[in-house]
Design a protein around this motif. Sequence first.
Motif, short mmCIF file in Angstrom:
data_model
loop_
_atom_site.label_atom_id
_atom_site.label_comp_id
_atom_site.label_asym_id
_atom_site.label_seq_id
_atom_site.Cartn_x
_atom_site.Cartn_y
_atom_site.Cartn_z
N LEU A 36 2.16 -5.17 -0.38
CA LEU A 36 2.52 -4.02 -1.20
C LEU A 36 3.85 -3.41 -0.73
CD1 LEU A 36 -0.96 -2.30 -1.68
CD2 LEU A 36 0.33 -3.65 -3.35
N VAL A 37 4.04 -3.29 0.57
CA VAL A 37 5.30 -2.76 1.09
C VAL A 37 6.45 -3.67 0.66
CG1 VAL A 37 6.62 -2.32 3.20
CG2 VAL A 37 4.27 -1.48 3.00
N ALA A 38 6.25 -5.00 0.79
CA ALA A 38 7.31 -5.95 0.39
C ALA A 38 7.65 -5.83 -1.08
CB ALA A 38 6.87 -7.37 0.72
N ARG A 39 6.68 -5.45 -1.91
CA ARG A 39 6.93 -5.29 -3.35
C ARG A 39 7.51 -3.91 -3.68
NH1 ARG A 39 1.68 -7.75 -6.07
NH2 ARG A 39 1.13 -5.56 -6.05
N GLY A 40 7.69 -3.07 -2.68
CA GLY A 40 8.24 -1.75 -2.92
C GLY A 40 7.20 -0.68 -3.13
N GLU A 41 5.93 -1.02 -3.05
CA GLU A 41 4.84 -0.06 -3.19
C GLU A 41 4.50 0.48 -1.80
OE1 GLU A 41 1.66 -1.70 -5.68
OE2 GLU A 41 3.15 -3.14 -6.44
N VAL A 42 5.48 1.18 -1.22
CA VAL A 42 5.42 1.56 0.18
C VAL A 42 4.26 2.51 0.48
CG1 VAL A 42 6.71 2.64 2.07
CG2 VAL A 42 7.89 1.14 0.45
N THR A 43 4.08 3.53 -0.32
CA THR A 43 3.02 4.51 -0.06
C THR A 43 1.65 3.83 -0.06
OG1 THR A 43 4.36 6.26 -1.02
CG2 THR A 43 1.99 6.68 -0.83
N GLU A 44 1.40 3.01 -1.08
CA GLU A 44 0.11 2.32 -1.18
C GLU A 44 -0.07 1.33 -0.03
OE1 GLU A 44 2.42 2.55 -3.53
OE2 GLU A 44 1.52 3.42 -5.32
N GLY A 45 1.00 0.61 0.30
CA GLY A 45 0.93 -0.37 1.37
C GLY A 45 0.68 0.27 2.72
N LEU A 46 1.39 1.36 3.00
CA LEU A 46 1.19 2.05 4.27
C LEU A 46 -0.21 2.65 4.37
CD1 LEU A 46 4.65 3.73 4.87
CD2 LEU A 46 3.73 1.66 5.94
N ALA A 47 -0.76 3.09 3.24
CA ALA A 47 -2.13 3.62 3.25
C ALA A 47 -3.13 2.54 3.67
CB ALA A 47 -2.49 4.18 1.87
N LEU A 48 -2.92 1.31 3.18
CA LEU A 48 -3.81 0.21 3.58
C LEU A 48 -3.63 -0.13 5.05
CD1 LEU A 48 -3.72 -2.23 0.52
CD2 LEU A 48 -5.49 -0.59 1.15
#
Length: 191
Positions: A169-181
């Motif tokens: 998710l972070v790599a796709r630019g969905e940083v907030t969601e990725g960091l939450a996981l």
Amino acid sequence: MSQVVDDSLEAGREAARKRAWRDAYELLRSSDDGERLTGDDLQQLAESAWWTGHLDEAVAARERAYAAFVQAGDTERAAMLAGALAMDNFGRGAASVGAGWLARAERLLGSDTETAGHGHVALVRGLGAKDMGELDVAEAEFSRAHEIGARFGDRSLEAMALVFRGMVLVARGEVTEGLALLDEATAAAVG
């Protein structure tokens, strides 16, 4: 002499149960005469070798544990070790060897009833897709691995799947969601 070896082996097993990896590594390694260690012992030797930085020994012990489980007819555990060996080899840059181990894991599991082993295979597939830049495929495989881990109570699988899905998710630019996981996986690891 046999009593000393038996005592060391049991102490090594106890250290592995406590996750005292350095002690487990030393004790299990000293008990390894090529015949005495069971598949479980070899798997714990591999784990303790990995956690203490003896990576080549970890891979060798995993290969021996894999063979022991195949010989014992425990295809589920053999498949999970084959998946771990696939990850080991992919991580070393030995893609063809890793692909071979992944194929073994898939063959052992077949299309039978889904088990935790299927989640471990999904995790490895996800890592391969991630490395190839196929982020949608990777996320789907990590999601599947997480769901299977949750269903079978495999907390390590759940946490690893969360970490890798968060990275995707972070790599796709969905940083907030990725960091939450990633935060959730961290909480699971320390809890």
